[in-house]
Design an enzyme around this catalytic site. Structure first.
Site, PDB file in Angstrom:
ATOM      1  CB  VAL A   1      -2.140 -12.517   4.321  1.00 52.85           C
ATOM      2  CG1 VAL A   1      -2.699 -12.731   5.757  1.00 52.85           C
ATOM      3  CG2 VAL A   1      -0.498 -11.918   4.629  1.00 52.85           C
TER       4      VAL A   1
ATOM      5  NE  ARG B   1       3.772 -11.607  -1.042  1.00 53.97           N
ATOM      6  CZ  ARG B   1       2.510 -11.382  -0.696  1.00 53.97           C
ATOM      7  NH1 ARG B   1       1.781 -12.192  -0.181  1.00 53.97           N
ATOM      8  NH2 ARG B   1       2.196 -10.224  -0.911  1.00 53.97           N
TER       9      ARG B   1
ATOM     10  CG  ASN C   1       1.171  -9.910  -4.308  1.00 50.70           C
ATOM     11  OD1 ASN C   1       1.995  -9.203  -4.598  1.00 50.70           O
ATOM     12  ND2 ASN C   1       0.161  -9.663  -3.770  1.00 50.70           N
TER      13      ASN C   1
ATOM     14  CE  LYS D   1      -9.946   7.369 -15.639  1.00 51.10           C
ATOM     15  NZ  LYS D   1     -10.355   9.031 -15.596  1.00 51.10           N
TER      16      LYS D   1
ATOM     17  CE  LYS E   1      -5.103  -8.183  -0.883  1.00 50.94           C
ATOM     18  NZ  LYS E   1      -4.315  -8.946  -1.385  1.00 50.94           N
TER      19      LYS E   1
ATOM     20  N   GLY F   1       1.001  -1.235   0.010  1.00 49.96           N
ATOM     21  CA  GLY F   1      -0.087   0.150   0.004  1.00 49.96           C
ATOM     22  C   GLY F   1       0.874   1.237  -0.065  1.00 49.96           C
TER      23      GLY F   1
ATOM     24  CG  LEU G   1     -10.275   1.262 -12.234  1.00 43.46           C
ATOM     25  CD1 LEU G   1     -10.171  -0.171 -12.252  1.00 43.46           C
ATOM     26  CD2 LEU G   1     -10.811   1.869 -13.612  1.00 43.46           C
TER      27      LEU G   1
ATOM     28  NE  ARG H   1      -4.950  -9.732   5.492  1.00 38.94           N
ATOM     29  CZ  ARG H   1      -4.173  -9.430   4.568  1.00 38.94           C
ATOM     30  NH1 ARG H   1      -3.031  -8.719   5.203  1.00 38.94           N
ATOM     31  NH2 ARG H   1      -4.185  -9.882   3.466  1.00 38.94           N
TER      32      ARG H   1
ATOM     33  CG  HIS I   1      -8.155  -6.526  -4.344  1.00 35.26           C
ATOM     34  ND1 HIS I   1      -6.906  -6.034  -4.434  1.00 35.26           N
ATOM     35  CD2 HIS I   1      -7.842  -7.979  -4.126  1.00 35.26           C
ATOM     36  CE1 HIS I   1      -6.045  -6.860  -4.406  1.00 35.26           C
ATOM     37  NE2 HIS I   1      -6.622  -8.053  -4.008  1.00 35.26           N
TER      38      HIS I   1
HETATM   39  P1  ADP Z   1       0.463  -2.737  -3.404  1.00 39.49           P
HETATM   40  O1  ADP Z   1       1.444  -3.689  -4.098  1.00 39.49           O
HETATM   41  O2  ADP Z   1       0.904  -1.956  -2.624  1.00 39.49           O
HETATM   42  O3  ADP Z   1      -0.226  -3.818  -2.525  1.00 39.49           O
HETATM   43  P2  ADP Z   1      -1.647  -2.736  -5.615  1.00 39.49           P
HETATM   44  O4  ADP Z   1      -1.186  -2.329  -6.946  1.00 39.49           O
HETATM   45  O5  ADP Z   1      -1.890  -4.223  -5.303  1.00 39.49           O
HETATM   46  O6  ADP Z   1      -0.373  -2.144  -4.566  1.00 39.49           O
HETATM   47  O7  ADP Z   1      -2.928  -1.828  -5.079  1.00 39.49           O
HETATM   48  C1  ADP Z   1      -3.380  -1.977  -3.702  1.00 39.49           C
HETATM   49  C2  ADP Z   1      -4.733  -1.421  -3.710  1.00 39.49           C
HETATM   50  O8  ADP Z   1      -4.672  -0.126  -3.917  1.00 39.49           O
HETATM   51  C3  ADP Z   1      -5.778  -2.221  -4.501  1.00 39.49           C
HETATM   52  O9  ADP Z   1      -6.312  -3.302  -4.164  1.00 39.49           O
HETATM   53  C4  ADP Z   1      -6.879  -0.949  -4.555  1.00 39.49           C
HETATM   54  O10 ADP Z   1      -7.670  -0.793  -3.424  1.00 39.49           O
HETATM   55  C5  ADP Z   1      -5.795   0.232  -4.536  1.00 39.49           C
HETATM   56  N1  ADP Z   1      -5.438   0.392  -6.070  1.00 39.49           N
HETATM   57  C6  ADP Z   1      -4.522   0.323  -6.927  1.00 39.49           C
HETATM   58  N2  ADP Z   1      -4.630   0.604  -8.176  1.00 39.49           N
HETATM   59  C7  ADP Z   1      -5.566   1.285  -8.228  1.00 39.49           C
HETATM   60  C8  ADP Z   1      -6.374   1.862  -9.560  1.00 39.49           C
HETATM   61  N3  ADP Z   1      -5.794   2.014 -10.482  1.00 39.49           N
HETATM   62  N4  ADP Z   1      -7.519   2.342  -9.089  1.00 39.49           N
HETATM   63  C9  ADP Z   1      -8.191   2.478  -7.860  1.00 39.49           C
HETATM   64  N5  ADP Z   1      -7.534   1.717  -6.670  1.00 39.49           N
HETATM   65  C10 ADP Z   1      -6.588   1.055  -6.927  1.00 39.49           C
END
Ligand code: ADP
Length: 449
Positions: A294, A291, A289, A201, A237, A165, A203, A337, A208
């Site tokens: 969780v 791996r 990911n 973009k 999460k 995050g 969203l 969690r 998720h």
């Molecule tokens: P990390 O590797 O830090 O976990 P992620 O790319 O998996 O980052 O994104 C984590 C969360 O961030 C997503 O589950 C979503 O909630 C939000 N997110 C990421 N990209 C977008 C996007 N393009 N639009 C809206 N929310 C996003």
């Protein structure tokens, strides 16, 4: 066959791996910092080695100490769990150079997927649908502004090396771009040593949805459906379920096949998760990911498989013990969690557990390294327990979660258990109608300090 494996992790995930190894007749070696000398994973493993002081950079992240622990104990393979060294390609390379086996994908797979720009590019070429965005890295603010105007706001600026995050900033308008761009870049640099960023973009109402994949490294791969992990706080999460309440069998089969085919084509080995945002019936890849996640137990519950056992099997060169046709969904599973944090501000609350009682009964699984009298050290992640429930359908899983939370006793510290009791009162949780922003909004109105 492995006779002994070393678990390069701590907490509940170390126990998870030790348990799978024991069921397979494999000895386990725990490694620990001085702060974890009394930890449950140390007690439960067949052997243990102290690998350094409390700070994880000097212990759980110390590659020389972990390799030395393998040499001292004669462990032939290393399971990294999640976090720590689990997605460190350099570590995997060093493990292989020492004639040890890394229980997970190759250094090359980790390298490709660890860089989000390369991962997206690779997935696009493998036919996986992606979030619309910049074509690779965005070199400067001027280009970022040009792209923002072209794509239309809101957009999200992401550090290519980001994770957990961090390194992500939303720009709602052209005025916000400068701050979003510079902050994402600075966070990428300071947290991950890489200031390259890209733009997507943003969203506004997605869920998720992530697809569990598994490969044997020889061009065979399967998918184990999706998990819905839309309930998030600060992009982290907190509540996960499988199957996703809004995904139809046809959608699952289609996106699952795209993912399984993609990883088969790169000879992927072991467990992996392909994460998507899902909006208006469309899937948009965000990251992979490489791996165990969780939240893997919800998938294990509905498919009746042991993913850690499978990881160990394929690392030994054995075939997977199931084919796509063997994998059938049975019921519904939910994981929450539980962290050692004080609400409403989620302030970390390490401390001594004066009383602990884990819930049990039909369809309840508690993955936790807590015990009566255990002192949670302040140095590591605040996750203390994962409560996983499995029911014949979503409604029974939710009532089982309510029942199990009621049985749980964790005294002596503050935890996030009250959050889950409160969430179970919400009609949206019961109807499954929420997106990735729902929890943040709910926390703002319901958990004001
Ligand atoms: P990390 O590797 O830090 O976990 P992620 O790319 O998996 O980052 O994104 C984590 C969360 O961030 C997503 O589950 C979503 O909630 C939000 N997110 C990421 N990209 C977008 C996007 N393009 N639009 C809206 N929310 C996003």
């Amino acid at each position: 066959m492995f006779e002994k494996i070393l678990v390069a992790n701590r907490g509940e995930i170390a126990l998870r791996v030790i348990r799978a190894a024991r069921e397979m007749g494999i000895q386990s070696v725990a490694v620990h910092s001085t702060a974890d000398a009394d930890a449950m994973h140390v007690r439960m493993a067949d052997e243990s080695v102290c690998i350094g002081p409390p700070a994880s950079t000097d212990s759980y992240l110390s590659i020389p100490a972990i390799i030395a622990a393998c040499e001292v104990t004669g462990a032939q393979a290393i399971h990294p769990g999640y976090g720590f060294l689990s997605e460190n390609a350099n570590f995997v390379q060093i493990v292989e150079d020492h004639d040890l086996t890394f229980i997970g994908p190759t250094a090359e797979h980790i390298r490709i997927m660890g860089d989000k720009i390369t991962a997206k590019d690779t997935m696009k070429k493998l036919g996986v649908p992606c979030v619309p965005g910049s074509d690779g890295g965005v070199p400067n603010l001027q280009e970022a502004k040009r792209l923002g105007a072209e794509m239309g706001y809101p957009v999200i600026v992401k550090a290519t090396a980001g994770g957990g995050g961090r390194g992500m900033k939303v720009a709602g308008s052209a005025e916000e771009m400068e701050s979003a761009f510079l902050t994402a870049r600075a966070e990428g640099k300071s947290n991950f040593g890489n200031d390259e960023v890209y733009i997507e973009k943003y969203l506004t109402t997605p869920r998720h949805i992530e697809i569990q994949v598994f490969g044997d490294g020889k061009g065979n791969a399967v998918h184990l459906g999706e998990r819905d992990c839309s309930l998030q706080r600060r992009h982290q999460k907190v509540f996960e379920e499988a199957p996703g309440p809004c995904i139809s069998p046809e959608e699952r089969a289609a996106i699952g096949k795209v993912c399984a085919d993609a990883v088969a084509r790169i000879n992927y080995i072991g467990a992996g998760t392909i994460e998507f945002l899902y909006e208006n019936g469309e899937f948009y890849f965000i990251e992979m990911n490489t791996r165990l996640q969780v939240e893997h137990p919800v998938t294990e519950a509905i498919f009746g498989v042991d993913l850690v056992r499978e990881q160990i099997r394929v690392a030994e060169g054995l075939p997977m013990s199931f084919t796509q046709d063997d994998l059938e969904i049975n019921g519904h599973a939910i994981e929450v969690r539980i962290t050692a944090e004080k609400l409403p501000e989620f302030a970390p609350r390490p401390g001594r557990i004066t009383q602990f009682h884990a819930p049990g009964g039909l369809g309840v699984r508690m993955d936790s390294a807590l015990y009566d009298g255990y002192s949670i050290p302040p140095y590591y992640d605040s996750l203390i327990a994962k409560l996983i429930v499995h029911g014949r359908d979503r409604a029974s899983a939710l009532s089982r979660l309510n029942r199990a939370l009621g049985e749980l006793i964790v005294d002596g510290i503050d935890t996030t258990v009250p959050l889950f009791h409160a969430l179970l009162q919400e009609p949206d949780i019961h109807s499954g109608e929420y997106n990735i922003h729902w929890l943040e909004k709910w926390l703002e109105t319901n958990l004001q300090g």
